[in-house]
Scaffold this motif. Structure first.
Motif, mmCIF file in Angstrom:
data_model
loop_
_atom_site.group_PDB
_atom_site.id
_atom_site.type_symbol
_atom_site.label_atom_id
_atom_site.label_comp_id
_atom_site.label_asym_id
_atom_site.label_seq_id
_atom_site.Cartn_x
_atom_site.Cartn_y
_atom_site.Cartn_z
ATOM 1 N N GLY A 1 -15.636 45.757 51.954
ATOM 2 C CA GLY A 1 -14.358 45.498 51.283
ATOM 3 C C GLY A 1 -13.472 46.727 51.250
ATOM 4 N N VAL A 2 -14.069 47.866 50.934
ATOM 5 C CA VAL A 2 -13.312 49.123 50.895
ATOM 6 C C VAL A 2 -12.822 49.491 52.293
ATOM 7 C CG1 VAL A 2 -13.519 51.604 50.454
ATOM 8 C CG2 VAL A 2 -14.437 49.978 48.805
ATOM 9 N N ALA A 3 -13.672 49.349 53.285
ATOM 10 C CA ALA A 3 -13.286 49.676 54.663
ATOM 11 C C ALA A 3 -12.142 48.780 55.136
ATOM 12 C CB ALA A 3 -14.488 49.550 55.596
ATOM 13 N N THR A 4 -12.218 47.502 54.821
ATOM 14 C CA THR A 4 -11.163 46.565 55.208
ATOM 15 C C THR A 4 -9.846 46.938 54.541
ATOM 16 O OG1 THR A 4 -12.774 44.802 55.514
ATOM 17 C CG2 THR A 4 -10.484 44.135 55.215
ATOM 18 N N PHE A 5 -9.889 47.203 53.234
ATOM 19 C CA PHE A 5 -8.684 47.595 52.507
ATOM 20 C C PHE A 5 -8.076 48.867 53.091
ATOM 21 C CE2 PHE A 5 -6.604 50.013 49.132
ATOM 22 C CZ PHE A 5 -5.625 49.114 48.751
ATOM 23 N N ASN A 6 -8.914 49.848 53.383
ATOM 24 C CA ASN A 6 -8.422 51.112 53.939
ATOM 25 C C ASN A 6 -7.761 50.907 55.298
ATOM 26 O OD1 ASN A 6 -9.235 52.626 51.763
ATOM 27 N ND2 ASN A 6 -11.155 53.275 52.690
ATOM 28 N N GLU A 7 -8.383 50.145 56.158
ATOM 29 C CA GLU A 7 -7.822 49.931 57.499
ATOM 30 C C GLU A 7 -6.499 49.187 57.443
ATOM 31 O OE1 GLU A 7 -8.687 51.209 60.436
ATOM 32 O OE2 GLU A 7 -10.234 52.309 59.350
ATOM 33 N N TYR A 8 -6.433 48.139 56.642
ATOM 34 C CA TYR A 8 -5.178 47.387 56.539
ATOM 35 C C TYR A 8 -4.082 48.219 55.871
ATOM 36 C CZ TYR A 8 -6.791 42.939 58.382
ATOM 37 O OH TYR A 8 -7.231 41.938 59.218
ATOM 38 N N SER A 9 -4.442 49.040 54.889
ATOM 39 C CA SER A 9 -3.450 49.913 54.248
ATOM 40 C C SER A 9 -2.884 50.905 55.246
ATOM 41 C CB SER A 9 -4.069 50.666 53.074
ATOM 42 O OG SER A 9 -4.466 49.780 52.077
ATOM 43 N N LYS A 10 -3.774 51.541 56.008
ATOM 44 C CA LYS A 10 -3.305 52.493 57.018
ATOM 45 C C LYS A 10 -2.409 51.796 58.036
ATOM 46 C CE LYS A 10 -7.370 54.186 58.193
ATOM 47 N NZ LYS A 10 -8.421 54.981 58.831
ATOM 48 N N GLY A 11 -2.817 50.630 58.482
ATOM 49 C CA GLY A 11 -2.030 49.887 59.470
ATOM 50 C C GLY A 11 -0.678 49.457 58.934
ATOM 51 N N PHE A 12 -0.644 49.025 57.675
ATOM 52 C CA PHE A 12 0.613 48.589 57.075
ATOM 53 C C PHE A 12 1.601 49.748 56.992
ATOM 54 C CE2 PHE A 12 3.263 48.043 53.274
ATOM 55 C CZ PHE A 12 3.924 46.877 53.619
ATOM 56 N N PHE A 13 1.154 50.872 56.462
ATOM 57 C CA PHE A 13 2.070 52.004 56.295
ATOM 58 C C PHE A 13 2.470 52.618 57.641
ATOM 59 C CE2 PHE A 13 0.281 51.874 51.957
ATOM 60 C CZ PHE A 13 1.475 51.623 51.296
ATOM 61 N N LYS A 14 1.546 52.628 58.590
ATOM 62 C CA LYS A 14 1.893 53.116 59.923
ATOM 63 C C LYS A 14 2.906 52.183 60.581
ATOM 64 C CE LYS A 14 -0.105 54.554 64.302
ATOM 65 N NZ LYS A 14 -1.313 54.705 65.094
ATOM 66 N N GLY A 15 2.738 50.880 60.416
ATOM 67 C CA GLY A 15 3.677 49.912 60.971
ATOM 68 C C GLY A 15 5.053 50.037 60.348
ATOM 69 N N ILE A 16 5.101 50.237 59.036
ATOM 70 C CA ILE A 16 6.385 50.428 58.352
ATOM 71 C C ILE A 16 7.066 51.697 58.866
ATOM 72 C CG2 ILE A 16 7.448 50.971 56.123
ATOM 73 C CD1 ILE A 16 6.735 48.048 56.358
ATOM 74 N N LYS A 17 6.304 52.778 58.989
ATOM 75 C CA LYS A 17 6.868 54.045 59.464
ATOM 76 C C LYS A 17 7.390 53.909 60.888
ATOM 77 C CE LYS A 17 4.325 56.948 61.267
ATOM 78 N NZ LYS A 17 3.701 57.820 62.169
ATOM 79 N N ASN A 18 6.570 53.386 61.774
ATOM 80 C CA ASN A 18 6.985 53.241 63.175
ATOM 81 C C ASN A 18 8.137 52.250 63.319
ATOM 82 O OD1 ASN A 18 5.068 55.083 63.962
ATOM 83 N ND2 ASN A 18 3.596 53.541 64.617
ATOM 84 N N GLY A 19 8.098 51.167 62.558
ATOM 85 C CA GLY A 19 9.188 50.195 62.598
ATOM 86 C C GLY A 19 10.502 50.802 62.146
ATOM 87 N N ALA A 20 10.444 51.622 61.106
ATOM 88 C CA ALA A 20 11.670 52.278 60.630
ATOM 89 C C ALA A 20 12.207 53.249 61.677
ATOM 90 C CB ALA A 20 11.393 53.012 59.322
ATOM 91 N N ILE A 21 11.314 53.952 62.329
ATOM 92 C CA ILE A 21 11.750 54.894 63.373
ATOM 93 C C ILE A 21 12.397 54.141 64.528
ATOM 94 C CG2 ILE A 21 10.918 56.504 65.143
ATOM 95 C CD1 ILE A 21 8.821 57.433 63.041
ATOM 96 N N PHE A 22 11.739 53.094 65.022
ATOM 97 C CA PHE A 22 12.299 52.320 66.142
ATOM 98 C C PHE A 22 13.633 51.686 65.767
ATOM 99 C CE2 PHE A 22 7.722 51.565 67.703
ATOM 100 C CZ PHE A 22 7.754 52.727 68.439
ATOM 101 N N ALA A 23 13.694 51.098 64.576
ATOM 102 C CA ALA A 23 14.926 50.441 64.146
ATOM 103 C C ALA A 23 16.066 51.451 64.015
ATOM 104 C CB ALA A 23 14.705 49.716 62.822
ATOM 105 N N SER A 24 15.780 52.618 63.466
ATOM 106 C CA SER A 24 16.848 53.619 63.317
ATOM 107 C C SER A 24 17.313 54.145 64.667
ATOM 108 C CB SER A 24 16.405 54.761 62.412
ATOM 109 O OG SER A 24 15.383 55.520 63.022
#
Length: 105
Positions: free
Chosen positions: A16-39
């Protein structure tokens, strides 16, 4: 027995902890990369329109609506790809934990 049940309990917590950590990292990385591409897309479209305005063209080279839609689609796609990769990473981590703590069932 009780030892096997305890090991399964620990493994479930770790998964459960591993799943939460991986999805959290992926979510924030996706938000960061998406903001960079969009800008970058939005800035690029704005620069092209400014150049068109300087050269005295009546209409902008690219409509602002098209720029915004393209930027939004790229941001959403970036988030989707990042979450998909996170899903694969989480599955691999859960598998490793399962193998280590409970063995082959």
């Amino acid at each position: 027995g009780p030892i096997k049940a305890f090991k399964a309990f620990i493994a479930n917590i770790k998964k459960g902890v591993a799943t939460f950590n991986e999805y959290s990292k992926g979510f924030f990385k996706g938000i960061k990369n998406g903001a960079i591409f969009a800008s970058l897309i939005y800035t690029g479209g704005s620069v092209i329109n400014k150049i068109a305005a300087i050269t005295k063209k009546k209409n902008p080279a690219i409509s602002n609506k098209a720029i915004v839609i393209t930027a939004a689609v790229s941001a959403i796609a970036s988030l989707g790809v990042s979450l998909w990769k996170s899903s694969l990473n989480a599955s691999e981590k859960r598998s490793d934990i399962e193998h280590r703590w409970t063995g082959h069932v």
